[in-house]
Scaffold this motif. Sequence first.
Motif, short mmCIF file in Angstrom:
data_model
loop_
_atom_site.label_atom_id
_atom_site.label_comp_id
_atom_site.label_asym_id
_atom_site.label_seq_id
_atom_site.Cartn_x
_atom_site.Cartn_y
_atom_site.Cartn_z
N ALA A 241 0.60 -0.93 -0.29
CA ALA A 241 -0.05 0.00 0.36
C ALA A 241 1.04 0.99 -0.47
CB ALA A 241 -0.86 -0.32 1.28
N LEU A 242 2.06 1.58 0.82
CA LEU A 242 2.75 2.43 0.42
C LEU A 242 3.50 2.96 -0.78
CD1 LEU A 242 5.12 1.79 4.43
CD2 LEU A 242 3.48 4.07 3.35
N VAL A 243 3.60 1.31 -1.56
CA VAL A 243 3.93 1.71 -3.14
C VAL A 243 2.85 2.48 -3.90
CG1 VAL A 243 4.56 0.23 -5.03
CG2 VAL A 243 5.64 0.02 -3.03
N VAL A 244 1.67 1.91 -3.63
CA VAL A 244 0.51 2.75 -3.70
C VAL A 244 1.08 4.41 -3.66
CG1 VAL A 244 -1.39 2.83 -4.61
CG2 VAL A 244 -0.64 0.23 -3.95
N VAL A 245 1.32 4.32 -2.77
CA VAL A 245 1.00 5.44 -2.02
C VAL A 245 1.77 6.32 -3.03
CG1 VAL A 245 1.70 7.67 -0.33
CG2 VAL A 245 -0.26 5.66 0.67
N SER A 246 2.85 6.11 -3.13
CA SER A 246 4.02 7.13 -3.58
C SER A 246 3.73 6.86 -4.78
CB SER A 246 5.07 5.67 -3.32
OG SER A 246 6.76 6.60 -4.02
N LEU A 247 3.31 6.44 -5.64
CA LEU A 247 2.91 6.36 -7.37
C LEU A 247 1.78 7.01 -7.35
CD1 LEU A 247 2.74 2.56 -8.35
CD2 LEU A 247 4.10 4.07 -8.51
N LEU A 248 0.56 6.94 -6.30
CA LEU A 248 -0.09 8.35 -6.43
C LEU A 248 0.24 9.64 -6.44
CD1 LEU A 248 -3.32 6.53 -4.99
CD2 LEU A 248 -3.49 7.21 -6.85
N GLY A 249 0.92 9.89 -5.48
CA GLY A 249 2.06 11.28 -4.93
C GLY A 249 2.47 11.73 -6.10
N ASP A 250 2.52 10.44 -6.88
CA ASP A 250 3.37 11.32 -8.73
C ASP A 250 2.19 12.18 -9.56
OD1 ASP A 250 5.57 10.61 -8.02
OD2 ASP A 250 5.30 8.42 -8.80
N GLU A 251 0.96 11.30 -9.30
CA GLU A 251 -0.59 12.32 -9.95
C GLU A 251 -0.66 13.47 -9.44
OE1 GLU A 251 -1.15 10.58 -12.55
OE2 GLU A 251 1.33 9.15 -11.94
N ALA A 252 -1.71 13.87 -10.07
CA ALA A 252 -2.44 15.54 -9.66
C ALA A 252 -3.48 14.73 -8.89
CB ALA A 252 -2.26 15.84 -10.82
N ILE A 253 -3.24 14.38 -7.53
CA ILE A 253 -4.05 13.98 -6.98
C ILE A 253 -4.34 15.35 -5.32
CG2 ILE A 253 -4.88 11.67 -7.46
CD1 ILE A 253 -4.34 11.27 -4.62
N ASP A 254 -5.51 15.56 -4.67
CA ASP A 254 -5.82 16.80 -3.70
C ASP A 254 -5.74 15.63 -2.78
OD1 ASP A 254 -5.99 18.97 -5.51
OD2 ASP A 254 -7.39 17.47 -6.45
N LEU A 255 -6.31 14.32 -2.25
CA LEU A 255 -6.24 14.34 -1.28
C LEU A 255 -6.39 12.45 -0.79
CD1 LEU A 255 -7.48 14.52 1.97
CD2 LEU A 255 -9.86 14.63 0.46
N LEU A 256 -5.74 12.13 -0.16
CA LEU A 256 -5.69 10.32 0.08
C LEU A 256 -6.85 10.29 1.53
CD1 LEU A 256 -4.70 8.34 -1.20
CD2 LEU A 256 -2.12 8.27 -0.06
N ASP A 257 -7.30 9.43 1.36
CA ASP A 257 -8.13 9.34 2.22
C ASP A 257 -7.97 7.55 3.00
OD1 ASP A 257 -10.03 8.13 3.50
OD2 ASP A 257 -11.97 8.72 2.13
N LEU A 258 -7.43 7.90 4.24
CA LEU A 258 -6.65 5.80 4.39
C LEU A 258 -7.77 5.39 5.08
CD1 LEU A 258 -3.16 7.07 4.96
CD2 LEU A 258 -4.24 6.38 2.47
N SER A 259 -7.84 4.08 4.22
CA SER A 259 -8.49 3.51 5.24
C SER A 259 -8.28 2.07 5.49
CB SER A 259 -10.00 3.79 4.69
OG SER A 259 -11.23 2.65 5.51
#
Length: 403
Positions: A241-259
């Motif tokens: 999941a941390l790998v996914v977080v890092s990958l999403l950080g390279d995209e233009a998103i505004d919010l990451l909702d962790l569940s």
Amino acid sequence: MSVDGGELGPVEVLGAPLGLPCGLVLKNRIVKAAMSDSLGDGTGDPSAAQVELYRRWAQGGAALLLVGEVQVDPAYPERPGNLVLHPGSDDERLRQLALAGSESGAHVWAQLGHAGALAWSPISSAAGPSELHIDGLHCGELPLAAVEALPQVYARAARHAQSVGFSGVEVHAGHGFLLSQFLSPLFNHRTDHYGGSIEHRSRILTDIVKQIRVEVGPSFGIGVKLNTSDQLAGGLTEDEALVVVSLLGDEAIDLLDLSGGTYFPGAEASSEKRSSGPYFLDFARQAREVTNTPLMVTGGFKFRDEATQAVSSGTADLVGLARTMALDPEMPAKWLQSAGGDPPFPRFDAPPPGGITAWFTMRLTALANHEETTFDLTPRQAIDAYESRDAARIPTWKRTHGT
């Protein structure tokens, strides 16, 4: 958080505005998290009750309201009480929902979902990343062409949400639904470039986020709800999941909702133990090390002090409240007053499986109808009411969507 060396109190911490990368400003740090309220009218459009529920939540002080389980494809719903964004939608009703959810300076976003392998069988032929036939779960495999079409399907739905007045969308990649299924080895056995390593299993999610941004432009909010783990042996792990977080950080998103958490029949629960209090703060601390994306943590916040500590420590930028706001839609406003106050959570004696979830779902119906003071269902009664209501919707859904 501190000013001139002095510690800030709950009102100052939770009441501080937050600017998102897209330029939207949230008036405070409290979010009404996405829940499946099951208040669609059975055709995929909002009901008057659902509009009223979101008006109450907006007036209750939250900065952002997430409308749960808004489906991008009527062929794969979670339940027949979901909303659907498609060419046949009643856009006037959707505008009413967006307008009600925007009262008192709140933002309202649609959570874009696709149930995939967990699509409700009475109105769907379920299909996920891979064909599965086990006790309790039978689904087909989405063909490559259908997978490759998903970014445009999600982007179309996001543009639809934008056109009727929502200020953002949250892409649902948690809780065992389709995009969570692609991330999870329990569901995803593909041998093409959407399966295998976590980088490949993440590909469809990042492709969807990219296409949404192209479709909606730079000033529209895009969030992603992500499992911190499946909490099941053989499922998505925290390291993945941390790998996914890092990958999403390279995209233009505004919010990451962790569940977190996933339903998969027969899979054993993982050995990971939840701490008392909010569930995913430990993961959020790790996520801080690999992304600059604003973080929202959803799950287990029952007390104002917990929310205050999560934000003041820098672990979370936002706290997501779900069942708390089913108990009291005005809880954000109360937490932003000096007197504070926390909701009394009900206790149930040996509830049947699914009974607590059904109880909270039916509680939302009571809130929508301003009947919470007389709401007295048991969990067993709530299951019966919930199931009978959805059973009655089956003909309407099939007639509307041809499923």
